[in-house]
Design a protein around this motif. Structure first.
Motif, PDB file in Angstrom:
ATOM      1  N   GLY A 201       0.691  -1.493   0.598  1.00 19.46           N
ATOM      2  CA  GLY A 201       0.180  -0.431  -0.329  1.00 19.46           C
ATOM      3  C   GLY A 201       0.469   1.272  -0.446  1.00 19.46           C
ATOM      4  N   GLY A 202       1.902   1.100   0.429  1.00 19.02           N
ATOM      5  CA  GLY A 202       2.698   2.202   0.264  1.00 19.02           C
ATOM      6  C   GLY A 202       2.577   3.179   0.979  1.00 19.02           C
ATOM      7  N   GLY A 203       2.720   4.495   1.125  1.00 19.11           N
ATOM      8  CA  GLY A 203       2.310   5.111   2.534  1.00 19.11           C
ATOM      9  C   GLY A 203       3.745   6.203   2.508  1.00 19.11           C
ATOM     10  N   THR A 204       3.266   7.349   3.805  1.00 14.81           N
ATOM     11  CA  THR A 204       4.090   8.154   4.733  1.00 14.81           C
ATOM     12  C   THR A 204       4.617   7.310   5.635  1.00 14.81           C
ATOM     13  OG1 THR A 204       3.024   9.290   5.667  1.00 14.81           O
ATOM     14  CG2 THR A 204       3.360  10.546   3.475  1.00 14.81           C
ATOM     15  N   GLY A 205       4.454   6.315   5.906  1.00 15.18           N
ATOM     16  CA  GLY A 205       5.201   5.807   7.264  1.00 15.18           C
ATOM     17  C   GLY A 205       4.142   6.021   8.512  1.00 15.18           C
ATOM     18  N   ALA A 206       3.593   6.893   8.578  1.00 18.17           N
ATOM     19  CA  ALA A 206       2.749   7.990   9.343  1.00 18.17           C
ATOM     20  C   ALA A 206       1.985   7.111  10.502  1.00 18.17           C
ATOM     21  CB  ALA A 206       2.406   9.511   8.889  1.00 18.17           C
ATOM     22  N   THR A 207       1.927   7.846  11.606  1.00 16.96           N
ATOM     23  CA  THR A 207       0.514   7.224  12.931  1.00 16.96           C
ATOM     24  C   THR A 207       0.227   7.951  13.112  1.00 16.96           C
ATOM     25  OG1 THR A 207       2.380   5.266  12.939  1.00 16.96           O
ATOM     26  CG2 THR A 207       0.585   5.972  14.455  1.00 16.96           C
ATOM     27  N   ILE A 208      -0.736   8.416  12.866  1.00 10.25           N
ATOM     28  CA  ILE A 208      -1.949   9.493  12.800  1.00 10.25           C
ATOM     29  C   ILE A 208      -2.335   9.725  14.354  1.00 10.25           C
ATOM     30  CG2 ILE A 208      -3.529  11.034  11.639  1.00 10.25           C
ATOM     31  CD1 ILE A 208      -1.957  10.430   9.275  1.00 10.25           C
ATOM     32  N   ALA A 209      -2.865  10.299  15.271  1.00 12.59           N
ATOM     33  CA  ALA A 209      -3.880  10.633  16.758  1.00 12.59           C
ATOM     34  C   ALA A 209      -4.333  11.256  16.422  1.00 12.59           C
ATOM     35  CB  ALA A 209      -3.175  10.696  17.713  1.00 12.59           C
ATOM     36  N   GLY A 210      -5.759  10.625  16.527  1.00 14.20           N
ATOM     37  CA  GLY A 210      -7.485  11.777  16.643  1.00 14.20           C
ATOM     38  C   GLY A 210      -8.064  11.481  15.907  1.00 14.20           C
ATOM     39  N   MET A 211      -7.673  10.394  14.294  1.00 11.06           N
ATOM     40  CA  MET A 211      -8.344  10.715  12.829  1.00 11.06           C
ATOM     41  C   MET A 211      -9.563  10.245  13.464  1.00 11.06           C
ATOM     42  SD  MET A 211      -6.081   8.860  10.697  1.00 11.06           S
ATOM     43  CE  MET A 211      -6.285  10.004   9.189  1.00 11.06           C
ATOM     44  N   VAL A 212     -10.898  10.790  12.795  1.00  9.97           N
ATOM     45  CA  VAL A 212     -12.015  10.969  12.099  1.00  9.97           C
ATOM     46  C   VAL A 212     -12.452   9.755  11.114  1.00  9.97           C
ATOM     47  CG1 VAL A 212     -13.932  12.330  11.727  1.00  9.97           C
ATOM     48  CG2 VAL A 212     -11.982  13.566  12.790  1.00  9.97           C
ATOM     49  N   GLN A 213     -13.271   8.625  12.070  1.00 17.24           N
ATOM     50  CA  GLN A 213     -13.942   7.832  11.539  1.00 17.24           C
ATOM     51  C   GLN A 213     -14.994   7.921  10.386  1.00 17.24           C
ATOM     52  OE1 GLN A 213     -13.653   3.677  13.018  1.00 17.24           O
ATOM     53  NE2 GLN A 213     -15.226   3.397  11.618  1.00 17.24           N
ATOM     54  N   THR A 214     -15.250   7.410   9.411  1.00 22.51           N
ATOM     55  CA  THR A 214     -16.627   8.364   8.698  1.00 22.51           C
ATOM     56  C   THR A 214     -16.792   7.199   7.797  1.00 22.51           C
ATOM     57  OG1 THR A 214     -17.648   9.515   7.724  1.00 22.51           O
ATOM     58  CG2 THR A 214     -15.273   9.035   6.275  1.00 22.51           C
ATOM     59  N   SER A 215     -18.507   7.051   8.042  1.00 24.10           N
ATOM     60  CA  SER A 215     -19.290   6.675   6.715  1.00 24.10           C
ATOM     61  C   SER A 215     -19.157   6.828   5.203  1.00 24.10           C
ATOM     62  CB  SER A 215     -20.492   6.283   6.968  1.00 24.10           C
ATOM     63  OG  SER A 215     -21.402   6.994   7.473  1.00 24.10           O
ATOM     64  N   ALA A 216     -19.320   7.858   5.100  1.00 26.09           N
ATOM     65  CA  ALA A 216     -19.116   8.248   4.061  1.00 26.09           C
ATOM     66  C   ALA A 216     -17.803   7.863   3.468  1.00 26.09           C
ATOM     67  CB  ALA A 216     -18.578   9.703   4.193  1.00 26.09           C
TER      68      ALA A 216
END
Length: 371
Positions: A201-216
């Protein structure tokens, strides 16, 4: 469960997946009865069913909600742009009237120049990278020339986001510019880890806190776009979409993640003002580590490969070869679990770190540094 970054390499879509440890409906008021202002007589229309409007059939609540959707789209969509790199296509949000556009770091990658299509431009405009901050998967580019009618988005307070709140996701999924999907806030405070380059999947390797989960619906190309509430405020930047490995990596419908607007504003404002991030707000232990496994090949901790001289771990006496197994109240088994624990901590915070050395367990108090 895996997550896929919501970006889109042209000319065809490609799902990019990375591992993610997953750690009140708004209705418009409607009068049930009414009176004629002049006589006080009962309004005949008010005797109709509450589910019908005065035209005799259309549900009033649904009509009000539809009008709210359309007003938000009219107000916000002009602030959402499409960003084209040489290989990647994503979305962005106009951050200010000076032509700064905030997006995901994985959209811009290592490139410096981009084509940006705004709502008011018939042809793509050119833009230049200001700075990228992969640790939070955010970046800012700036339009070389301001188009007429450029409109900056309004950013809300993501701390006030509630589960069940109606939201709209705006961006360019699969290259379909100015697309809108709708859903609700499914959860808040998620800590999500992307894979790094070269991983699935690749990516920046970031671990991000406080994310908003959405059904959109969040699809490739939505990255960097806007997650918006019905007040027309951006409450997050759609970044990741979940995929189920048991279904061959197919998308898991209705599970997407957005970087909260408070984080977006903090990082983007620093990049605009200083040209880089000067205060990340992200805690650091000051080590380079790797996951170690036990005799049954199960992860059991983070081996310290290198200690930053003068850093928090160094000052606490932690050395290369030690295996860190606990940070504060969190057991650590992998490098990802360490990143997640640090993501919810703050620089300057004092916490206990447990590690093993030569088969013996030690616990020390550490003052965390800044990443």
């Amino acid at each position: 469960m895996d997550v896929s970054r919501a970006r889109n390499p042209r000319p065809r879509a490609r799902a990019l997946r990375t591992a993610v440890p997953l750690a009140a409906l708004l209705c418009c008021a409607m009068p049930l009865t009414g009176c004629d202002a002049a006589s006080g007589a009962k309004d005949p229309a008010a005797s109709a069913s509450p589910a019908q409007d005065r035209r005799g059939g259309a549900p009033t609540v649904a009509t009000d909600l539809q009008n709210a959707y359309q007003q938000v789209i009219k107000d916000v969509l002009p602030s959402v742009v499409q960003i084209q790199a040489s290989q990647e296509l994503g979305s962005g949000i106009v951050f200010d009237g000076a032509g700064h556009v905030v997006t995901n770091a994985h959209v811009v990658g290592s490139e410096k120049r981009f084509q940006v299509t705004t709502a008011g431009s018939e042809a793509p405009l050119t833009a230049t990278l200001v700075s990228s901050y992969p640790d939070q998967d955010l970046a800012v580019v700036k339009l070389d020339k301001l188009p007429p009618g450029l409109k900056a988005a309004s950013f809300g307070d993501s701390k006030k986001v509630d589960v069940g709140q109606i939201v709209l996701a705006m961006g360019s999924p699969l290259g379909l510019s100015s697309s809108v999907t709708q859903g609700i806030v499914s959860a808040t405070g998620r800590t999500v880890s992307e894979g790094g380059e070269g991983q699935s999947g690749g990516g920046t390797g970031a671990t991000i806190a406080g994310m908003v989960q959405t059904s959109a619906a969040i699809n490739p190309g939505n990255s960097g776009g806007a997650l918006v509430n019905l007040d027309g405020q951006v409450i997050g930047i759609p970044t990741l979409a979940a995929a189920d490995p048991q279904l061959g990596g197919s998308a898991a419908p209705g599970i997407g993640f957005a970087i909260p607007s408070s984080t977006v504003r903090t990082i983007a404002e620093q990049i605009v003002k200083y040209g880089r991030v000067v205060d990340s707000g992200r805690a650091a232990l000051g080590i380079t580590g790797r996951t170690v496994v036990d005799a049954d090949y199960q992860p059991e901790g983070v081996a310290v490969a290198q200690v930053s001289p003068g850093g928090p771990a160094d000052r606490a006496g932690i050395r290369s070869g030690d295996v860190v197994t606990r940070l504060g109240g969190t057991d650590l088994t992998t490098v990802t679990s360490l990143s997640e624990a640090l993501a919810v901590a703050r620089p300057g915070q004092r916490t206990k770190v447990t590690y093993t050395r030569d088969g013996r367990e030690h616990t020390v108090e550490v003052t965390l540094g800044e990443q």
